[in-house]
Scaffold this motif. Structure first.
Motif, short mmCIF file in Angstrom:
data_model
loop_
_atom_site.label_atom_id
_atom_site.label_comp_id
_atom_site.label_asym_id
_atom_site.label_seq_id
_atom_site.Cartn_x
_atom_site.Cartn_y
_atom_site.Cartn_z
N PHE A 9 0.82 -1.21 0.00
CA PHE A 9 0.00 0.00 0.00
C PHE A 9 0.86 1.26 0.00
CE2 PHE A 9 -2.14 3.34 2.47
CZ PHE A 9 -3.20 3.60 1.61
N ALA A 10 1.94 1.25 0.76
CA ALA A 10 2.79 2.44 0.86
C ALA A 10 3.39 2.78 -0.49
CB ALA A 10 3.91 2.20 1.88
N VAL A 11 3.79 1.75 -1.25
CA VAL A 11 4.39 2.00 -2.57
C VAL A 11 3.34 2.54 -3.51
CG1 VAL A 11 5.47 0.89 -4.56
CG2 VAL A 11 6.13 0.25 -2.22
N ALA A 12 2.16 1.94 -3.44
CA ALA A 12 1.07 2.38 -4.32
C ALA A 12 0.71 3.83 -4.05
CB ALA A 12 -0.14 1.48 -4.13
N SER A 13 0.63 4.16 -2.76
CA SER A 13 0.28 5.52 -2.40
C SER A 13 1.34 6.48 -2.87
CB SER A 13 0.12 5.62 -0.88
OG SER A 13 -0.91 4.78 -0.46
N ALA A 14 2.61 6.12 -2.60
CA ALA A 14 3.70 7.01 -3.02
C ALA A 14 3.73 7.15 -4.53
CB ALA A 14 5.03 6.45 -2.52
N THR A 15 3.46 6.06 -5.22
CA THR A 15 3.46 6.08 -6.68
C THR A 15 2.34 6.97 -7.20
OG1 THR A 15 4.32 3.84 -6.71
CG2 THR A 15 3.33 4.65 -8.75
N ALA A 16 1.20 6.90 -6.49
CA ALA A 16 0.08 7.72 -6.91
C ALA A 16 0.43 9.18 -6.82
CB ALA A 16 -1.15 7.41 -6.06
N VAL A 17 1.10 9.53 -5.70
CA VAL A 17 1.50 10.92 -5.53
C VAL A 17 2.50 11.31 -6.60
CG1 VAL A 17 2.67 12.56 -4.03
CG2 VAL A 17 1.04 10.93 -3.08
N THR A 18 3.43 10.42 -6.87
CA THR A 18 4.46 10.70 -7.89
C THR A 18 3.84 10.86 -9.26
OG1 THR A 18 6.04 9.42 -6.63
CG2 THR A 18 6.60 9.85 -8.93
N PRO A 52 -9.87 -1.34 -6.10
CA PRO A 52 -11.13 -0.69 -5.70
C PRO A 52 -10.93 0.15 -4.44
CG PRO A 52 -11.48 -3.00 -6.23
CD PRO A 52 -10.00 -2.80 -6.20
N VAL A 53 -11.76 1.18 -4.29
CA VAL A 53 -11.63 2.08 -3.15
C VAL A 53 -11.78 1.34 -1.83
CG1 VAL A 53 -12.64 4.08 -2.01
CG2 VAL A 53 -12.42 4.05 -4.50
N GLY A 54 -12.70 0.42 -1.73
CA GLY A 54 -12.91 -0.34 -0.48
C GLY A 54 -11.70 -1.14 -0.07
N GLN A 55 -11.06 -1.75 -1.11
CA GLN A 55 -9.86 -2.55 -0.81
C GLN A 55 -8.69 -1.66 -0.40
OE1 GLN A 55 -8.94 -5.19 -4.01
NE2 GLN A 55 -10.94 -6.23 -3.95
N GLN A 56 -8.62 -0.44 -0.98
CA GLN A 56 -7.58 0.51 -0.55
C GLN A 56 -7.74 0.82 0.94
OE1 GLN A 56 -7.31 4.02 -2.98
NE2 GLN A 56 -7.43 2.84 -4.93
N ALA A 57 -8.96 1.00 1.39
CA ALA A 57 -9.22 1.29 2.80
C ALA A 57 -8.82 0.10 3.67
CB ALA A 57 -10.70 1.61 3.01
N GLN A 58 -9.08 -1.12 3.18
CA GLN A 58 -8.71 -2.30 3.95
C GLN A 58 -7.19 -2.40 4.09
OE1 GLN A 58 -10.47 -5.64 1.98
NE2 GLN A 58 -12.57 -5.12 2.60
N SER A 62 -5.08 -2.40 7.53
CA SER A 62 -4.12 -3.48 7.80
C SER A 62 -2.77 -2.91 8.19
CB SER A 62 -4.00 -4.38 6.57
OG SER A 62 -3.01 -5.37 6.77
N SER A 63 -2.35 -1.85 7.51
CA SER A 63 -1.06 -1.23 7.82
C SER A 63 -1.07 -0.62 9.22
CB SER A 63 -0.75 -0.15 6.79
OG SER A 63 0.46 0.52 7.11
N LEU A 64 -2.16 0.05 9.56
CA LEU A 64 -2.28 0.64 10.90
C LEU A 64 -2.29 -0.45 11.98
CD1 LEU A 64 -4.94 3.42 10.19
CD2 LEU A 64 -2.47 3.71 10.56
N THR A 65 -2.96 -1.57 11.67
CA THR A 65 -3.00 -2.69 12.63
C THR A 65 -1.60 -3.24 12.88
OG1 THR A 65 -5.24 -3.29 11.92
CG2 THR A 65 -3.96 -4.96 13.10
N GLN A 66 -0.83 -3.37 11.80
CA GLN A 66 0.54 -3.85 11.94
C GLN A 66 1.37 -2.90 12.80
OE1 GLN A 66 1.94 -4.35 7.95
NE2 GLN A 66 0.81 -6.27 7.61
N GLN A 67 1.18 -1.60 12.59
CA GLN A 67 1.90 -0.61 13.42
C GLN A 67 1.51 -0.75 14.89
OE1 GLN A 67 1.39 3.34 11.88
NE2 GLN A 67 2.00 2.78 9.79
N ALA A 68 0.20 -0.92 15.12
CA ALA A 68 -0.28 -1.06 16.50
C ALA A 68 0.29 -2.32 17.15
CB ALA A 68 -1.80 -1.09 16.54
N ASP A 69 0.34 -3.40 16.36
CA ASP A 69 0.90 -4.65 16.87
C ASP A 69 2.38 -4.48 17.23
OD1 ASP A 69 -1.52 -5.90 16.59
OD2 ASP A 69 -1.02 -6.87 14.67
N ALA A 70 3.10 -3.77 16.38
CA ALA A 70 4.52 -3.53 16.64
C ALA A 70 4.71 -2.71 17.90
CB ALA A 70 5.18 -2.84 15.44
N GLN A 71 3.88 -1.68 18.07
CA GLN A 71 3.97 -0.86 19.28
C GLN A 71 3.62 -1.66 20.53
OE1 GLN A 71 1.37 2.42 18.42
NE2 GLN A 71 2.84 3.46 17.09
N ALA A 72 2.61 -2.52 20.43
CA ALA A 72 2.22 -3.36 21.56
C ALA A 72 3.34 -4.33 21.93
CB ALA A 72 0.95 -4.13 21.24
#
Length: 230
Positions: A9-18, A52-58, A62-72
């Motif tokens: 997702f991070a690459v896709a987002s960055a690519t979109a901005v680029t 699809p927009v819904g899958q982008q949100a998922q 998922s990325s935020l959940t991974q960050q939360a898991d790492a912090q926990a």
């Protein structure tokens, strides 16, 4: 979903901005992307657009959940380290307390042993040869051999006040006699018939009296201090 899962997702987002930046730059005439860059940008933009927009949100969730898991996990590790440190400190305190308790016990046992040795070394009045007269230092030397070491000073304090270590001291008004000023002096005959002339006999009687009545010479001395008699 399959292509975004490869790039992330991070690459896709960055690519979109680029991609947006590249398109805007071309439109404005400020940027002239090369052929390769333009193809990559276009491909990445197509990749993001395919999701699809819904899958982008998922994916974002998922990325935020991974960050939360790492912090926990980091918090759990820190808590475990803190608990281990607290346990180490408590163990050190417990060991110190046990050591101090053992040292105190050993000290008490040593004192008790010394007291028993002192009492065992006490001589009886009959072990001293009778003399026609005794100096103060001789009388005190006899007392030191007859009185337990931890009680001698208390016994000495009483004798100092009662007779100044004069085994022939007599109170003209009351009739009290000897080192400990027994009243009447004849009481000391229970310790020996030579009570009038033998300081060892007087010391024996005085020690027995203090032990029977006050528990010890120090008990008798405490009473004497409060009442000026015993």
């Amino acid at each position: 979903m399959s292509r975004i899962s490869v790039r992330g997702f991070a690459v896709a987002s960055a690519t979109a901005v680029t991609t947006v930046g590249a398109v805007v730059g071309v439109a404005s005439g400020n940027v002239q992307p090369s052929g390769d860059n333009l193809e990559a940008t276009a491909a990445d933009a197509t990749l993001l657009a395919d999701i699809p927009v819904g899958q982008q949100a998922q994916i974002q969730v998922s990325s935020l959940t991974q960050q939360a898991d790492a912090q926990a996990a980091a918090a759990d590790a820190a808590a475990q380290k803190s608990a281990e440190e607290a346990a180490r400190i408590q163990a050190a305190k417990t060991a110190k307390a046990k050591k101090e308790a053992a040292e105190e016990k050993a000290e008490r046992e040593a004192e008790a042993k010394a007291e028993r040795a002192s009492r065992d070394s006490v001589r009886d009045a009959s072990s001293f040869s009778a003399k026609s007269s005794y100096s103060v230092s001789e009388v005190q030397a006899i007392a030191r051999q007859m009185i337990p070491g931890d009680q001698f000073q208390c016994f000495s304090n009483i004798v100092d006040h009662e007779s100044s270590w004069n085994y022939q001291a007599q109170n003209a008004s009351s009739g009290a006699y000897g080192l400990v000023q027994a009243l009447p002096g004849s009481k000391m005959s229970s310790a020996g018939d030579d009570w009038q002339t033998n300081p060892a006999t007087q010391i024996k009687w005085g020690l027995n009296y203090m032990n029977d009545r006050y528990g010890s010479p120090c008990g008798a001395w405490s009473f004497w201090q409060a009442n000026n008699w015993y």
